[in-house]
Design an enzyme around this catalytic site. Structure first.
Site, mmCIF file in Angstrom:
data_model
loop_
_atom_site.group_PDB
_atom_site.id
_atom_site.type_symbol
_atom_site.label_atom_id
_atom_site.label_comp_id
_atom_site.label_asym_id
_atom_site.label_seq_id
_atom_site.Cartn_x
_atom_site.Cartn_y
_atom_site.Cartn_z
ATOM 1 N N GLU A 117 9.615 5.616 -24.268
ATOM 2 C CA GLU A 117 9.590 6.790 -23.388
ATOM 3 C C GLU A 117 10.980 7.426 -23.271
ATOM 4 O OE1 GLU A 117 9.253 7.074 -18.631
ATOM 5 O OE2 GLU A 117 7.511 6.164 -19.610
ATOM 6 N N ASN A 158 7.343 -3.011 -12.052
ATOM 7 C CA ASN A 158 8.173 -2.940 -13.264
ATOM 8 C C ASN A 158 9.155 -4.102 -13.304
ATOM 9 O OD1 ASN A 158 7.513 -0.923 -15.096
ATOM 10 N ND2 ASN A 158 8.487 0.681 -13.901
ATOM 11 N N HIS A 166 7.400 -0.017 -23.876
ATOM 12 C CA HIS A 166 6.791 1.299 -23.599
ATOM 13 C C HIS A 166 7.827 2.221 -22.958
ATOM 14 C CE1 HIS A 166 5.083 4.055 -20.586
ATOM 15 N NE2 HIS A 166 3.984 4.130 -21.322
ATOM 16 N N ASN A 167 8.540 1.719 -21.965
ATOM 17 C CA ASN A 167 9.524 2.547 -21.275
ATOM 18 C C ASN A 167 10.713 2.884 -22.174
ATOM 19 O OD1 ASN A 167 7.800 2.164 -19.150
ATOM 20 N ND2 ASN A 167 9.362 1.519 -17.710
ATOM 21 N N LEU A 219 0.817 -1.204 0.000
ATOM 22 C CA LEU A 219 0.000 0.000 0.000
ATOM 23 C C LEU A 219 0.858 1.264 0.000
ATOM 24 C CD1 LEU A 219 -2.736 -1.195 2.517
ATOM 25 C CD2 LEU A 219 -2.914 -1.057 0.021
ATOM 26 N N VAL A 276 4.741 -4.185 -5.119
ATOM 27 C CA VAL A 276 5.965 -4.004 -4.340
ATOM 28 C C VAL A 276 7.111 -3.786 -5.324
ATOM 29 C CG1 VAL A 276 5.098 -5.425 -2.437
ATOM 30 C CG2 VAL A 276 6.498 -6.474 -4.234
ATOM 31 N N ALA A 288 10.220 -4.109 -7.775
ATOM 32 C CA ALA A 288 10.639 -5.245 -8.601
ATOM 33 C C ALA A 288 11.864 -5.922 -8.007
ATOM 34 C CB ALA A 288 10.940 -4.763 -10.017
ATOM 35 N N MET A 341 1.877 3.759 -5.313
ATOM 36 C CA MET A 341 1.192 3.159 -6.462
ATOM 37 C C MET A 341 0.123 2.167 -6.018
ATOM 38 S SD MET A 341 2.177 4.483 -9.321
ATOM 39 C CE MET A 341 1.735 3.266 -10.573
ATOM 40 N N LYS A 350 5.328 -3.417 -21.413
ATOM 41 C CA LYS A 350 5.649 -2.264 -20.559
ATOM 42 C C LYS A 350 7.126 -1.886 -20.696
ATOM 43 C CE LYS A 350 5.008 0.867 -17.329
ATOM 44 N NZ LYS A 350 6.262 1.139 -16.683
ATOM 45 N N SER A 397 1.228 2.085 -16.387
ATOM 46 C CA SER A 397 1.857 3.357 -16.741
ATOM 47 C C SER A 397 0.906 4.508 -16.468
ATOM 48 C CB SER A 397 2.264 3.369 -18.216
ATOM 49 O OG SER A 397 2.851 4.613 -18.552
ATOM 50 N N GLY A 398 1.473 5.587 -16.001
ATOM 51 C CA GLY A 398 0.688 6.784 -15.736
ATOM 52 C C GLY A 398 1.119 7.502 -14.483
ATOM 53 N N ARG A 435 34.816 -9.847 -42.583
ATOM 54 C CA ARG A 435 34.613 -11.007 -41.687
ATOM 55 C C ARG A 435 35.175 -12.279 -42.318
ATOM 56 N NH1 ARG A 435 30.025 -12.938 -40.640
ATOM 57 N NH2 ARG A 435 30.344 -13.480 -38.444
#
Length: 486
Positions: free
Chosen positions: A188, A101, A184-185, A11, A73, A75, A14, A181, A127-128, A460
Protein backbone atom coordinates in the site's frame (compact mmCIF):
# COMPACT_ATOMS: atom_id res chain seq x y z
CA UNK A 1 -27.50 -19.80 21.62
CA UNK A 2 -27.95 -21.80 18.43
CA UNK A 3 -26.81 -18.97 16.15
CA UNK A 4 -23.12 -18.12 15.59
CA UNK A 5 -21.80 -15.84 18.29
CA UNK A 6 -19.03 -13.28 18.57
CA UNK A 7 -17.85 -11.17 21.47
CA UNK A 8 -16.24 -7.85 20.55
CA UNK A 9 -13.86 -6.10 22.94
CA UNK A 10 -13.42 -2.45 21.95
CA UNK A 11 -16.35 -0.59 20.43
CA UNK A 12 -14.46 2.25 18.78
CA UNK A 13 -14.92 3.00 15.09
CA UNK A 14 -13.47 -0.27 13.74
CA UNK A 15 -14.75 -2.52 16.53
CA UNK A 16 -18.26 -1.07 16.41
CA UNK A 17 -18.48 -1.33 12.64
CA UNK A 18 -17.25 -4.92 12.60
CA UNK A 19 -19.75 -5.77 15.34
CA UNK A 20 -22.60 -4.18 13.36
CA UNK A 21 -21.40 -6.00 10.24
CA UNK A 22 -21.52 -9.32 12.11
CA UNK A 23 -25.03 -8.53 13.34
CA UNK A 24 -26.17 -7.88 9.78
CA UNK A 25 -24.87 -11.29 8.69
CA UNK A 26 -26.88 -13.12 11.34
CA UNK A 27 -24.31 -13.45 14.12
CA UNK A 28 -25.30 -12.89 17.74
CA UNK A 29 -22.94 -10.19 19.03
CA UNK A 30 -21.98 -9.26 22.58
CA UNK A 31 -19.92 -6.10 23.00
CA UNK A 32 -17.83 -4.52 25.72
CA UNK A 33 -15.85 -1.33 26.08
CA UNK A 34 -14.39 0.63 28.98
CA UNK A 35 -16.36 3.69 27.89
CA UNK A 36 -20.05 3.96 28.68
CA UNK A 37 -20.59 6.22 25.65
CA UNK A 38 -19.14 3.59 23.31
CA UNK A 39 -21.41 0.92 24.75
CA UNK A 40 -24.54 3.07 24.50
CA UNK A 41 -23.56 4.17 20.98
CA UNK A 42 -23.29 0.56 19.84
CA UNK A 43 -26.67 -0.28 21.34
CA UNK A 44 -28.24 2.70 19.59
CA UNK A 45 -26.83 1.76 16.17
CA UNK A 46 -27.68 -1.93 16.38
CA UNK A 47 -30.77 -2.86 14.37
CA UNK A 48 -31.68 -5.52 16.94
CA UNK A 49 -31.33 -6.05 20.67
CA UNK A 50 -27.72 -6.64 21.68
CA UNK A 51 -25.87 -7.22 24.91
CA UNK A 52 -23.33 -4.47 25.50
CA UNK A 53 -21.64 -3.69 28.79
CA UNK A 54 -18.64 -2.11 30.49
CA UNK A 55 -18.47 -5.10 32.85
CA UNK A 56 -16.02 -7.76 31.57
CA UNK A 57 -17.55 -10.53 33.69
CA UNK A 58 -21.03 -9.76 32.38
CA UNK A 59 -19.63 -9.74 28.85
CA UNK A 60 -18.08 -13.18 29.27
CA UNK A 61 -21.15 -14.60 30.99
CA UNK A 62 -23.27 -13.59 27.99
CA UNK A 63 -21.12 -15.70 25.63
CA UNK A 64 -21.54 -19.49 25.34
CA UNK A 65 -18.46 -21.66 25.50
CA UNK A 66 -16.27 -22.20 23.69
CA UNK A 67 -16.20 -18.43 23.26
CA UNK A 68 -15.22 -16.51 20.11
CA UNK A 69 -13.83 -13.10 21.05
CA UNK A 70 -12.61 -10.38 18.70
CA UNK A 71 -10.31 -7.78 20.28
CA UNK A 72 -10.35 -4.40 18.53
CA UNK A 73 -8.10 -2.10 20.55
CA UNK A 74 -4.98 -0.12 19.54
CA UNK A 75 -1.88 -2.23 18.87
CA UNK A 76 0.81 -2.56 21.51
CA UNK A 77 0.28 -2.38 25.26
CA UNK A 78 -3.54 -2.09 25.04
CA UNK A 79 -3.70 -5.56 23.44
CA UNK A 80 -1.54 -7.04 26.21
CA UNK A 81 -3.70 -5.32 28.82
CA UNK A 82 -6.89 -6.80 27.35
CA UNK A 83 -5.38 -10.28 27.07
CA UNK A 84 -4.09 -9.99 30.63
CA UNK A 85 -7.62 -9.25 31.83
CA UNK A 86 -9.30 -11.87 29.65
CA UNK A 87 -7.02 -14.90 29.91
CA UNK A 88 -7.60 -15.74 33.63
CA UNK A 89 -11.36 -15.65 33.06
CA UNK A 90 -11.46 -17.78 29.90
CA UNK A 91 -12.04 -21.52 29.58
CA UNK A 92 -9.94 -24.04 27.69
CA UNK A 93 -10.76 -23.95 23.99
CA UNK A 94 -11.88 -20.32 23.92
CA UNK A 95 -10.65 -18.37 20.89
CA UNK A 96 -9.35 -14.81 21.01
CA UNK A 97 -8.74 -12.89 17.77
CA UNK A 98 -6.60 -9.74 17.73
CA UNK A 99 -7.99 -7.75 14.80
CA UNK A 100 -5.71 -4.73 15.20
CA UNK A 101 -2.52 -3.78 13.36
CA UNK A 102 -0.21 -5.65 15.72
CA UNK A 103 3.44 -6.26 14.87
CA UNK A 104 3.86 -9.92 13.99
CA UNK A 105 6.56 -10.69 16.64
CA UNK A 106 4.08 -9.54 19.31
CA UNK A 107 1.46 -11.84 17.78
CA UNK A 108 3.90 -14.78 17.90
CA UNK A 109 4.58 -14.13 21.57
CA UNK A 110 0.89 -13.79 22.43
CA UNK A 111 0.09 -16.96 20.50
CA UNK A 112 2.55 -18.93 22.62
CA UNK A 113 1.40 -17.34 25.88
CA UNK A 114 -2.26 -18.09 25.19
CA UNK A 115 -1.53 -21.63 23.99
CA UNK A 116 0.29 -22.33 27.26
CA UNK A 117 -3.02 -21.60 29.01
CA UNK A 118 -5.03 -23.88 26.74
CA UNK A 119 -6.45 -20.97 24.76
CA UNK A 120 -6.56 -20.40 21.01
CA UNK A 121 -5.25 -17.15 19.60
CA UNK A 122 -5.40 -15.61 16.11
CA UNK A 123 -3.77 -12.51 14.76
CA UNK A 124 -6.06 -11.20 12.05
CA UNK A 125 -5.31 -8.35 9.70
CA UNK A 126 -8.36 -6.29 8.69
CA UNK A 127 -8.23 -3.97 5.68
CA UNK A 128 -10.82 -1.67 4.23
CA UNK A 129 -11.02 1.17 6.70
CA UNK A 130 -14.16 2.33 8.45
CA UNK A 131 -16.48 1.68 5.51
CA UNK A 132 -14.95 -1.71 4.80
CA UNK A 133 -15.35 -2.80 8.40
CA UNK A 134 -19.04 -1.92 8.25
CA UNK A 135 -19.90 -3.33 4.84
CA UNK A 136 -17.26 -5.95 4.02
CA UNK A 137 -13.50 -5.89 4.64
CA UNK A 138 -10.72 -8.20 3.58
CA UNK A 139 -9.69 -10.22 6.63
CA UNK A 140 -6.45 -12.14 7.11
CA UNK A 141 -6.57 -14.57 10.06
CA UNK A 142 -3.67 -16.78 11.01
CA UNK A 143 -3.16 -19.23 13.84
CA UNK A 144 -4.23 -22.79 14.80
CA UNK A 145 -6.38 -24.23 12.03
CA UNK A 146 -8.75 -26.38 14.12
CA UNK A 147 -10.72 -23.54 15.75
CA UNK A 148 -10.96 -21.63 12.47
CA UNK A 149 -13.78 -23.89 11.30
CA UNK A 150 -15.81 -22.60 14.23
CA UNK A 151 -15.55 -18.94 13.21
CA UNK A 152 -15.28 -19.35 9.44
CA UNK A 153 -19.04 -18.88 8.84
CA UNK A 154 -18.98 -15.70 10.96
CA UNK A 155 -15.97 -14.19 9.20
CA UNK A 156 -17.17 -15.22 5.75
CA UNK A 157 -20.49 -13.54 6.44
CA UNK A 158 -18.71 -10.31 7.39
CA UNK A 159 -16.10 -10.25 4.61
CA UNK A 160 -16.29 -8.60 1.22
CA UNK A 161 -17.13 -10.96 -1.62
CA UNK A 162 -15.81 -11.16 -5.19
CA UNK A 163 -17.46 -13.52 -7.69
CA UNK A 164 -19.21 -15.24 -4.80
CA UNK A 165 -15.97 -15.92 -2.91
CA UNK A 166 -15.48 -14.31 0.53
CA UNK A 167 -12.35 -12.21 0.98
CA UNK A 168 -11.22 -14.11 4.06
CA UNK A 169 -9.40 -17.41 4.57
CA UNK A 170 -7.29 -19.19 7.14
CA UNK A 171 -3.83 -18.19 5.92
CA UNK A 172 -1.44 -20.25 7.98
CA UNK A 173 0.16 -20.93 11.33
CA UNK A 174 1.42 -18.61 14.04
CA UNK A 175 1.50 -14.90 13.25
CA UNK A 176 0.85 -15.42 9.52
CA UNK A 177 -2.29 -13.28 9.50
CA UNK A 178 -0.62 -10.19 10.90
CA UNK A 179 2.45 -10.80 8.72
CA UNK A 180 0.29 -10.84 5.58
CA UNK A 181 -1.44 -7.63 6.73
CA UNK A 182 1.97 -6.02 7.32
CA UNK A 183 3.06 -6.83 3.77
CA UNK A 184 -0.32 -5.64 2.48
CA UNK A 185 0.42 -2.29 4.13
CA UNK A 186 3.94 -2.21 2.70
CA UNK A 187 2.55 -2.72 -0.80
CA UNK A 188 0.00 0.00 0.00
CA UNK A 189 2.83 2.41 0.85
CA UNK A 190 4.51 1.65 -2.47
CA UNK A 191 1.38 2.07 -4.60
CA UNK A 192 0.40 5.31 -2.86
CA UNK A 193 3.87 6.80 -3.42
CA UNK A 194 3.82 5.77 -7.09
CA UNK A 195 0.46 7.49 -7.58
CA UNK A 196 1.75 10.59 -5.79
CA UNK A 197 4.76 10.68 -8.12
CA UNK A 198 2.51 10.25 -11.17
CA UNK A 199 0.46 13.21 -9.91
CA UNK A 200 3.64 15.27 -9.46
CA UNK A 201 4.89 14.37 -12.94
CA UNK A 202 1.63 15.53 -14.47
CA UNK A 203 1.29 18.62 -12.26
CA UNK A 204 4.83 20.01 -12.35
CA UNK A 205 6.23 18.05 -15.27
CA UNK A 206 3.37 18.55 -17.72
CA UNK A 207 1.52 21.50 -16.18
CA UNK A 208 -1.87 19.73 -16.06
CA UNK A 209 -4.72 20.99 -13.91
CA UNK A 210 -6.57 18.96 -11.29
CA UNK A 211 -9.62 18.24 -13.44
CA UNK A 212 -7.51 16.92 -16.31
CA UNK A 213 -5.41 14.78 -13.97
CA UNK A 214 -8.53 13.47 -12.27
CA UNK A 215 -10.02 12.60 -15.65
CA UNK A 216 -6.88 10.68 -16.60
CA UNK A 217 -6.86 8.65 -13.38
CA UNK A 218 -10.57 7.93 -13.87
CA UNK A 219 -9.88 6.81 -17.45
CA UNK A 220 -7.00 4.59 -16.31
CA UNK A 221 -9.31 3.07 -13.72
CA UNK A 222 -11.41 1.58 -16.54
CA UNK A 223 -8.48 -0.47 -17.84
CA UNK A 224 -5.70 -2.72 -16.52
CA UNK A 225 -4.97 -0.29 -13.63
CA UNK A 226 -8.49 -0.62 -12.23
CA UNK A 227 -8.08 -0.52 -8.46
CA UNK A 228 -9.33 1.18 -5.34
CA UNK A 229 -6.33 3.48 -4.99
CA UNK A 230 -6.52 4.71 -8.60
CA UNK A 231 -10.26 5.25 -8.15
CA UNK A 232 -9.92 7.38 -5.03
CA UNK A 233 -7.01 9.34 -6.56
CA UNK A 234 -9.37 10.46 -9.33
CA UNK A 235 -11.99 11.40 -6.72
CA UNK A 236 -9.46 13.37 -4.66
CA UNK A 237 -8.27 15.39 -7.66
CA UNK A 238 -11.84 16.34 -8.58
CA UNK A 239 -12.85 17.30 -5.02
CA UNK A 240 -13.57 21.04 -4.64
CA UNK A 241 -12.65 22.91 -1.47
CA UNK A 242 -15.82 23.92 0.38
CA UNK A 243 -14.26 25.17 3.60
CA UNK A 244 -15.20 28.70 4.57
CA UNK A 245 -12.07 30.65 5.49
CA UNK A 246 -11.91 33.96 7.32
CA UNK A 247 -8.88 36.29 6.93
CA UNK A 248 -8.11 36.18 10.65
CA UNK A 249 -7.86 32.38 10.51
CA UNK A 250 -4.79 32.41 8.27
CA UNK A 251 -2.31 34.99 9.56
CA UNK A 252 1.00 34.68 7.74
CA UNK A 253 -0.40 32.18 5.24
CA UNK A 254 -1.29 32.62 1.62
CA UNK A 255 -4.89 31.90 0.95
CA UNK A 256 -8.09 32.90 -0.80
CA UNK A 257 -10.39 35.74 0.24
CA UNK A 258 -12.86 35.12 3.03
CA UNK A 259 -15.61 32.65 2.27
CA UNK A 260 -15.66 29.65 -0.04
CA UNK A 261 -12.32 29.00 -1.70
CA UNK A 262 -13.85 27.79 -4.95
CA UNK A 263 -10.72 25.73 -5.66
CA UNK A 264 -9.59 22.16 -5.21
CA UNK A 265 -9.23 20.74 -1.73
CA UNK A 266 -6.01 18.90 -2.61
CA UNK A 267 -4.27 22.22 -3.29
CA UNK A 268 -4.86 23.26 0.33
CA UNK A 269 -3.57 20.06 1.97
CA UNK A 270 -0.07 20.35 3.45
CA UNK A 271 2.58 18.33 1.63
CA UNK A 272 3.51 16.19 4.65
CA UNK A 273 2.32 12.59 5.12
CA UNK A 274 2.33 10.67 8.39
CA UNK A 275 2.68 6.94 8.97
CA UNK A 276 1.90 4.39 11.66
CA UNK A 277 4.96 2.19 11.15
CA UNK A 278 3.62 -0.82 9.23
CA UNK A 279 5.50 0.13 6.06
CA UNK A 280 8.69 0.45 8.08
CA UNK A 281 8.07 -2.99 9.62
CA UNK A 282 7.79 -4.45 6.11
CA UNK A 283 11.14 -2.98 5.07
CA UNK A 284 12.82 -4.02 8.31
CA UNK A 285 11.78 -7.65 8.04
CA UNK A 286 12.56 -7.76 4.32
CA UNK A 287 16.10 -6.65 5.19
CA UNK A 288 16.30 -9.30 7.93
CA UNK A 289 15.21 -12.00 5.48
CA UNK A 290 17.39 -10.72 2.62
CA UNK A 291 14.48 -9.92 0.30
CA UNK A 292 14.82 -6.78 -1.87
CA UNK A 293 11.75 -4.51 -1.59
CA UNK A 294 13.15 -1.18 -2.88
CA UNK A 295 9.84 0.33 -3.98
CA UNK A 296 8.39 -0.15 -0.51
CA UNK A 297 11.62 1.06 1.11
CA UNK A 298 11.72 4.35 -0.79
CA UNK A 299 8.01 4.90 -0.17
CA UNK A 300 8.72 4.79 3.57
CA UNK A 301 11.69 7.13 3.09
CA UNK A 302 9.56 9.52 1.02
CA UNK A 303 7.19 9.97 3.94
CA UNK A 304 10.10 10.77 6.22
CA UNK A 305 11.35 13.31 3.69
CA UNK A 306 7.91 14.88 3.44
CA UNK A 307 7.99 15.51 7.18
CA UNK A 308 11.15 17.66 6.81
CA UNK A 309 9.07 20.57 5.54
CA UNK A 310 11.05 23.37 7.21
CA UNK A 311 14.35 21.88 6.07
CA UNK A 312 13.06 21.47 2.53
CA UNK A 313 11.91 25.08 2.37
CA UNK A 314 15.30 26.28 3.63
CA UNK A 315 17.19 24.00 1.23
CA UNK A 316 15.17 25.20 -1.76
CA UNK A 317 16.34 28.72 -1.01
CA UNK A 318 19.97 27.64 -0.83
CA UNK A 319 20.11 24.97 -3.53
CA UNK A 320 17.39 26.17 -5.85
CA UNK A 321 14.05 24.59 -6.66
CA UNK A 322 13.97 22.09 -9.58
CA UNK A 323 12.62 23.57 -12.81
CA UNK A 324 9.76 21.08 -12.80
CA UNK A 325 8.69 21.20 -16.46
CA UNK A 326 9.55 18.17 -18.60
CA UNK A 327 11.09 18.60 -22.02
CA UNK A 328 8.35 16.59 -23.74
CA UNK A 329 5.27 16.89 -21.53
CA UNK A 330 2.95 15.22 -24.04
CA UNK A 331 5.21 12.15 -24.19
CA UNK A 332 5.39 12.10 -20.39
CA UNK A 333 1.62 12.01 -20.00
CA UNK A 334 1.20 9.53 -22.85
CA UNK A 335 3.59 7.06 -21.22
CA UNK A 336 2.36 7.28 -17.64
CA UNK A 337 -0.42 4.70 -17.84
CA UNK A 338 1.89 1.97 -19.15
CA UNK A 339 4.64 3.02 -16.74
CA UNK A 340 2.20 2.70 -13.83
CA UNK A 341 1.19 -0.77 -15.00
CA UNK A 342 4.83 -1.84 -14.82
CA UNK A 343 5.58 -0.31 -11.42
CA UNK A 344 2.35 -1.58 -9.87
CA UNK A 345 3.31 -5.08 -10.97
CA UNK A 346 6.84 -4.64 -9.62
CA UNK A 347 5.50 -3.47 -6.23
CA UNK A 348 3.13 -6.42 -5.85
CA UNK A 349 5.92 -8.75 -7.00
CA UNK A 350 8.21 -7.50 -4.22
CA UNK A 351 5.49 -8.04 -1.62
CA UNK A 352 4.65 -11.56 -2.76
CA UNK A 353 8.36 -12.48 -2.92
CA UNK A 354 8.66 -11.37 0.71
CA UNK A 355 5.62 -13.45 1.69
CA UNK A 356 7.17 -16.52 0.05
CA UNK A 357 10.47 -16.11 1.91
CA UNK A 358 8.75 -15.36 5.23
CA UNK A 359 6.46 -18.37 4.88
CA UNK A 360 9.51 -20.63 4.59
CA UNK A 361 11.50 -18.87 7.32
CA UNK A 362 8.68 -18.71 9.88
CA UNK A 363 6.91 -21.94 8.83
CA UNK A 364 3.62 -20.19 8.12
CA UNK A 365 2.52 -22.42 5.25
CA UNK A 366 1.18 -19.51 3.20
CA UNK A 367 -0.46 -20.09 -0.17
CA UNK A 368 0.19 -16.96 -2.28
CA UNK A 369 -2.81 -17.71 -4.50
CA UNK A 370 -5.09 -17.57 -1.46
CA UNK A 371 -3.55 -14.26 -0.38
CA UNK A 372 -4.18 -12.83 -3.86
CA UNK A 373 -7.77 -14.10 -3.74
CA UNK A 374 -8.70 -12.44 -0.45
CA UNK A 375 -7.03 -9.16 -1.49
CA UNK A 376 -9.33 -8.86 -4.53
CA UNK A 377 -12.09 -7.16 -2.55
CA UNK A 378 -12.60 -5.08 0.57
CA UNK A 379 -8.98 -4.09 1.12
CA UNK A 380 -7.10 -0.91 0.26
CA UNK A 381 -4.85 -2.58 -2.34
CA UNK A 382 -7.66 -4.38 -4.15
CA UNK A 383 -7.12 -4.35 -7.90
CA UNK A 384 -8.21 -6.30 -10.95
CA UNK A 385 -4.65 -7.51 -11.51
CA UNK A 386 -4.85 -9.59 -8.31
CA UNK A 387 -7.02 -12.13 -10.13
CA UNK A 388 -4.21 -12.56 -12.66
CA UNK A 389 -1.76 -13.01 -9.77
CA UNK A 390 -4.00 -15.69 -8.33
CA UNK A 391 -4.07 -17.52 -11.66
CA UNK A 392 -0.28 -17.29 -11.93
CA UNK A 393 0.19 -18.92 -8.53
CA UNK A 394 -2.39 -21.57 -9.37
CA UNK A 395 -0.37 -22.46 -12.46
CA UNK A 396 2.90 -22.49 -10.50
CA UNK A 397 2.59 -22.54 -6.67
CA UNK A 398 6.42 -22.35 -6.42
CA UNK A 399 6.71 -19.26 -8.62
CA UNK A 400 9.71 -17.36 -7.20
CA UNK A 401 8.61 -13.95 -8.46
CA UNK A 402 5.58 -12.64 -10.33
CA UNK A 403 7.87 -10.91 -12.81
CA UNK A 404 8.74 -14.24 -14.43
CA UNK A 405 5.18 -15.52 -14.69
CA UNK A 406 4.28 -16.01 -18.38
CA UNK A 407 1.27 -13.69 -18.02
CA UNK A 408 3.51 -10.76 -17.09
CA UNK A 409 6.64 -11.11 -19.20
CA UNK A 410 4.84 -9.71 -22.26
CA UNK A 411 3.33 -6.85 -20.20
CA UNK A 412 6.73 -5.88 -18.83
CA UNK A 413 8.33 -6.07 -22.25
CA UNK A 414 5.63 -3.78 -23.60
CA UNK A 415 5.66 -1.31 -20.68
CA UNK A 416 9.29 -1.02 -19.62
CA UNK A 417 10.21 1.41 -22.41
CA UNK A 418 7.46 3.76 -21.24
CA UNK A 419 8.68 3.38 -17.66
CA UNK A 420 12.25 4.20 -18.67
CA UNK A 421 11.12 7.28 -20.61
CA UNK A 422 8.91 8.52 -17.75
CA UNK A 423 11.78 8.19 -15.28
CA UNK A 424 14.19 9.94 -17.65
CA UNK A 425 11.79 12.82 -18.28
CA UNK A 426 11.08 13.19 -14.58
CA UNK A 427 14.76 13.14 -13.62
CA UNK A 428 15.57 15.57 -16.42
CA UNK A 429 13.00 17.99 -15.05
CA UNK A 430 14.34 17.71 -11.52
CA UNK A 431 11.17 16.04 -10.24
CA UNK A 432 11.88 13.45 -7.53
CA UNK A 433 10.59 10.05 -8.64
CA UNK A 434 12.19 7.67 -6.11
CA UNK A 435 9.54 4.95 -6.32
CA UNK A 436 9.44 4.93 -10.13
CA UNK A 437 13.25 4.93 -10.23
CA UNK A 438 13.59 2.17 -7.63
CA UNK A 439 11.01 0.04 -9.45
CA UNK A 440 12.86 0.44 -12.75
CA UNK A 441 16.20 -0.38 -11.12
CA UNK A 442 14.69 -3.47 -9.46
CA UNK A 443 13.27 -4.65 -12.79
CA UNK A 444 16.56 -4.06 -14.60
CA UNK A 445 18.60 -5.74 -11.84
CA UNK A 446 16.27 -8.74 -11.56
CA UNK A 447 16.51 -9.42 -15.28
CA UNK A 448 20.30 -8.85 -15.44
CA UNK A 449 22.23 -12.06 -16.00
CA UNK A 450 25.34 -10.27 -14.63
CA UNK A 451 25.61 -7.62 -11.92
CA UNK A 452 28.74 -5.80 -10.68
CA UNK A 453 28.60 -7.53 -7.29
CA UNK A 454 31.92 -9.23 -8.12
CA UNK A 455 33.62 -5.90 -7.38
CA UNK A 456 31.78 -5.63 -4.05
CA UNK A 457 32.87 -9.17 -3.18
CA UNK A 458 36.46 -8.28 -4.06
CA UNK A 459 36.33 -5.12 -1.95
CA UNK A 460 35.02 -7.09 1.05
CA UNK A 461 37.83 -9.59 0.69
CA UNK A 462 40.42 -6.82 0.23
CA UNK A 463 39.68 -4.98 3.48
CA UNK A 464 38.12 -7.74 5.58
CA UNK A 465 39.25 -11.12 4.21
CA UNK A 466 35.58 -12.07 3.83
CA UNK A 467 36.34 -14.44 0.89
CA UNK A 468 34.60 -14.70 -2.47
CA UNK A 469 33.25 -17.34 -4.84
CA UNK A 470 34.87 -17.97 -8.23
CA UNK A 471 33.11 -18.70 -11.51
CA UNK A 472 35.60 -21.42 -12.47
CA UNK A 473 35.99 -23.37 -9.21
CA UNK A 474 33.78 -24.50 -6.34
CA UNK A 475 34.34 -23.22 -2.81
CA UNK A 476 35.25 -19.89 -1.22
CA UNK A 477 38.57 -18.13 -1.73
CA UNK A 478 40.72 -15.37 -0.26
CA UNK A 479 43.37 -13.39 -2.14
CA UNK A 480 46.48 -11.57 -0.96
CA UNK A 481 45.62 -8.24 -2.57
CA UNK A 482 48.52 -6.06 -3.70
CA UNK A 483 48.24 -2.32 -3.00
CA UNK A 484 48.22 -0.31 -6.22
CA UNK A 485 51.65 0.58 -7.50
CA UNK A 486 53.54 -1.73 -5.13
Amino acid sequence: MSTPHLGVVGLGIMGRNLALNALDSGTTVVGTDLGEDAVRGFEAEAASDVVATTDLDAFLDALPTPRNILVMVPAGKPVDAVLGSLAPKLAEGDLVIDGGNSHFPDTSRRHDEMAAQGLHFFGMGVSGGEDGARHGPSMMPGGPKEPYARVAPILEGMAASVDGEPCVAHLGAGASGHYVKMVHNGIEYGLMQLLAEAYDLMKRGAGLGNDRMGDLFAEWNTGPLRSYLVEITADILHQPDTVEVQPDEMPGHEGPPAGMTGRYLLDFIADTANQKGTGKWTSQDALDLGVPTPTIDVAVTARYLSALKDERVAASGLLGTPAGRAERPDDLVAGLERALRAVFLVTYAQGFALLKRASDAYEYGLDPGTVARIWRGGCIIRADMLETFREAFRADPDLPNLLVAPAFTEILTDCRHALREVVALGVGAGIPVPAFSASLAYLDAYRSEWLPANLVAAQRDYFGAHTFARIDKDGMFHSQWDPAGL
